[in-house]
Design a protein around this motif. Structure first.
Motif, mmCIF file in Angstrom:
data_model
loop_
_atom_site.group_PDB
_atom_site.id
_atom_site.type_symbol
_atom_site.label_atom_id
_atom_site.label_comp_id
_atom_site.label_asym_id
_atom_site.label_seq_id
_atom_site.Cartn_x
_atom_site.Cartn_y
_atom_site.Cartn_z
ATOM 1 N N ALA A 133 0.804 -1.221 0.000
ATOM 2 C CA ALA A 133 0.000 0.000 0.000
ATOM 3 C C ALA A 133 0.844 1.281 0.000
ATOM 4 O O ALA A 133 0.510 2.225 -0.724
ATOM 5 C CB ALA A 133 -0.959 -0.011 1.188
ATOM 6 N N PRO A 134 1.953 1.372 0.777
ATOM 7 C CA PRO A 134 2.763 2.601 0.702
ATOM 8 C C PRO A 134 3.314 2.878 -0.693
ATOM 9 O O PRO A 134 3.450 4.032 -1.091
ATOM 10 C CB PRO A 134 3.885 2.338 1.705
ATOM 11 C CG PRO A 134 3.305 1.360 2.668
ATOM 12 C CD PRO A 134 2.418 0.483 1.845
ATOM 13 N N PHE A 135 3.656 1.830 -1.460
ATOM 14 C CA PHE A 135 4.097 2.045 -2.843
ATOM 15 C C PHE A 135 3.019 2.762 -3.633
ATOM 16 O O PHE A 135 3.280 3.732 -4.355
ATOM 17 C CB PHE A 135 4.415 0.710 -3.525
ATOM 18 C CG PHE A 135 5.655 0.024 -3.035
ATOM 19 C CD1 PHE A 135 6.712 0.737 -2.490
ATOM 20 C CD2 PHE A 135 5.780 -1.347 -3.136
ATOM 21 C CE1 PHE A 135 7.863 0.098 -2.056
ATOM 22 C CE2 PHE A 135 6.921 -2.002 -2.706
ATOM 23 C CZ PHE A 135 7.964 -1.274 -2.163
ATOM 24 N N ARG A 136 1.788 2.266 -3.518
ATOM 25 C CA ARG A 136 0.683 2.872 -4.265
ATOM 26 C C ARG A 136 0.434 4.296 -3.798
ATOM 27 O O ARG A 136 0.134 5.186 -4.602
ATOM 28 C CB ARG A 136 -0.575 2.010 -4.099
ATOM 29 C CG ARG A 136 -0.456 0.630 -4.749
ATOM 30 C CD ARG A 136 -1.793 -0.074 -4.787
ATOM 31 N NE ARG A 136 -2.262 -0.445 -3.460
ATOM 32 C CZ ARG A 136 -2.010 -1.619 -2.889
ATOM 33 N NH1 ARG A 136 -1.273 -2.528 -3.525
ATOM 34 N NH2 ARG A 136 -2.476 -1.903 -1.694
ATOM 35 N N THR A 137 0.561 4.519 -2.491
ATOM 36 C CA THR A 137 0.360 5.862 -1.950
ATOM 37 C C THR A 137 1.393 6.835 -2.505
ATOM 38 O O THR A 137 1.062 7.946 -2.935
ATOM 39 C CB THR A 137 0.441 5.827 -0.411
ATOM 40 O OG1 THR A 137 -0.599 4.985 0.090
ATOM 41 C CG2 THR A 137 0.293 7.229 0.178
ATOM 42 N N LEU A 138 2.652 6.433 -2.498
ATOM 43 C CA LEU A 138 3.717 7.285 -3.008
ATOM 44 C C LEU A 138 3.557 7.531 -4.503
ATOM 45 O O LEU A 138 3.695 8.672 -4.977
ATOM 46 C CB LEU A 138 5.078 6.641 -2.729
ATOM 47 C CG LEU A 138 5.575 6.730 -1.292
ATOM 48 C CD1 LEU A 138 6.739 5.771 -1.068
ATOM 49 C CD2 LEU A 138 6.002 8.157 -0.961
ATOM 50 N N LEU A 139 3.267 6.484 -5.262
ATOM 51 C CA LEU A 139 3.131 6.641 -6.703
ATOM 52 C C LEU A 139 1.980 7.588 -7.044
ATOM 53 O O LEU A 139 2.122 8.469 -7.896
ATOM 54 C CB LEU A 139 2.906 5.276 -7.348
ATOM 55 C CG LEU A 139 2.869 5.261 -8.876
ATOM 56 C CD1 LEU A 139 4.147 5.846 -9.447
ATOM 57 C CD2 LEU A 139 2.649 3.842 -9.378
ATOM 58 N N ALA A 140 0.858 7.433 -6.349
ATOM 59 C CA ALA A 140 -0.279 8.314 -6.601
ATOM 60 C C ALA A 140 0.035 9.755 -6.234
ATOM 61 O O ALA A 140 -0.394 10.699 -6.922
ATOM 62 C CB ALA A 140 -1.492 7.819 -5.817
ATOM 63 N N ALA A 141 0.802 9.952 -5.155
ATOM 64 C CA ALA A 141 1.124 11.304 -4.725
ATOM 65 C C ALA A 141 2.022 12.011 -5.735
ATOM 66 O O ALA A 141 1.861 13.199 -6.003
ATOM 67 C CB ALA A 141 1.796 11.267 -3.353
ATOM 68 N N TYR A 142 2.977 11.289 -6.320
ATOM 69 C CA TYR A 142 3.861 11.888 -7.320
ATOM 70 C C TYR A 142 3.173 12.033 -8.674
ATOM 71 O O TYR A 142 3.414 13.000 -9.400
ATOM 72 C CB TYR A 142 5.129 11.050 -7.486
ATOM 73 C CG TYR A 142 6.178 11.306 -6.432
ATOM 74 C CD1 TYR A 142 6.995 12.432 -6.490
ATOM 75 C CD2 TYR A 142 6.375 10.417 -5.374
ATOM 76 C CE1 TYR A 142 7.970 12.670 -5.519
ATOM 77 C CE2 TYR A 142 7.355 10.638 -4.409
ATOM 78 C CZ TYR A 142 8.141 11.774 -4.493
ATOM 79 O OH TYR A 142 9.105 12.017 -3.536
ATOM 80 N N ALA A 143 2.335 11.074 -9.031
ATOM 81 C CA ALA A 143 1.723 11.081 -10.364
ATOM 82 C C ALA A 143 0.559 12.060 -10.475
ATOM 83 O O ALA A 143 0.281 12.581 -11.554
ATOM 84 C CB ALA A 143 1.253 9.676 -10.718
ATOM 85 N N GLY A 144 -0.142 12.300 -9.368
ATOM 86 C CA GLY A 144 -1.278 13.209 -9.408
ATOM 87 C C GLY A 144 -2.570 12.489 -9.759
ATOM 88 O O GLY A 144 -2.573 11.336 -10.215
ATOM 89 N N PRO A 145 -3.696 13.170 -9.573
ATOM 90 C CA PRO A 145 -5.007 12.511 -9.732
ATOM 91 C C PRO A 145 -5.366 12.159 -11.171
ATOM 92 O O PRO A 145 -6.248 11.339 -11.400
ATOM 93 C CB PRO A 145 -5.972 13.559 -9.174
ATOM 94 C CG PRO A 145 -5.259 14.869 -9.343
ATOM 95 C CD PRO A 145 -3.806 14.568 -9.132
ATOM 96 N N ASP A 146 -4.707 12.762 -12.150
ATOM 97 C CA ASP A 146 -5.061 12.508 -13.550
ATOM 98 C C ASP A 146 -4.193 11.451 -14.206
ATOM 99 O O ASP A 146 -4.268 11.258 -15.429
ATOM 100 C CB ASP A 146 -4.964 13.813 -14.358
ATOM 101 C CG ASP A 146 -5.922 14.886 -13.841
ATOM 102 O OD1 ASP A 146 -7.032 14.512 -13.405
ATOM 103 O OD2 ASP A 146 -5.557 16.073 -13.861
#
Length: 207
Positions: free
Chosen positions: A28-41
């Motif tokens: 889950a932390p991987f997904r959290t970090l990736l989403a935070a850097y990639a942005g909602p779009d």
């Protein structure tokens, strides 16, 4: 509240240290970090020919990679041109009585000769530095271990391992930058990327 990450300039690679276990929820932390850097779009993550995860299209300016060993994981991320390649590897230091034998089997001959010339107390650290540097490059490239560790050869340059000869489409060696990730005693990590020199910043994921 969304998890906030530091600003990521093109001149930096960010590496996050995370705890890890065999529990699938630890991803889950991987997904959290990736989403935070990639942005909602950001689009859905795609997979390359050999299974390497990446963002398709213009979102591919964000490159990322992760690795884990026993109780520790690393997540690396950077920005560059579309298709930007970054890879990371971490190994827990533990006795490896067959380090030289493994080097003969998987490393380039010059690398094995260098290891054999070191004192016994230095062999393990040098072996792991080479192993993680090679794996980081191959994870960035996407070929993985099946590409062949011996095809990504390094030369010692003081305390640094300099890319020397990269065979096939992973080359040329001079196109790559490889840095050791500063970690606490008992861990060895490397991060690699194709492109210009960058600074590496290390962060700890909040629990």
């Amino acid at each position: 509240m969304p998890f906030a990450v530091p600003n990521l300039p093109h001149a930096e690679i960010h590496v996050w240290r995370l705890p890890w276990s065999t529990d699938a929820a630890e991803a889950a932390p991987f997904r959290t970090l990736l989403a935070a850097y990639a942005g909602p779009d950001a689009p859905e993550v795609a997979r390359g020919e050999h299974g390497k995860p990446h963002f398709p299209g213009a979102a591919g300016m964000l490159g990322f990679s992760w690795s884990h060993s026993q109780d520790t994981a690393l997540f690396a991320v950077g920005r560059g041109p579309v298709g930007f390649e970054v890879g990371v590897d971490v190994e827990r230091v533990r006795p490896r009585a067959r380090a030289i034998e493994l080097a003969r089997r998987f490393f380039a001959p010059d690398e094995t000769a260098w290891l054999q010339g070191l004192g016994d107390v230095h062999v393990l650290g040098a072996f792991l530095a080479l192993w993680t540097a090679k794996e980081a490059v191959l994870k960035a490239h996407g070929g993985g271990l099946s590409y062949g560790l011996h095809r990504v050869a390094f030369a010692p340059d003081g305390s640094y391992l300099a890319p020397r000869s990269f065979d096939g489409d992973v080359g040329p060696a001079e196109a790559w930058r490889v840095a050791q990730v500063p970690l606490e005693a008992g861990l060895v990590g490397s991060v690699a990327w194709r492109g210009e020199p960058r600074s590496v910043r290390v962060f700890t994921f909040p629990l």
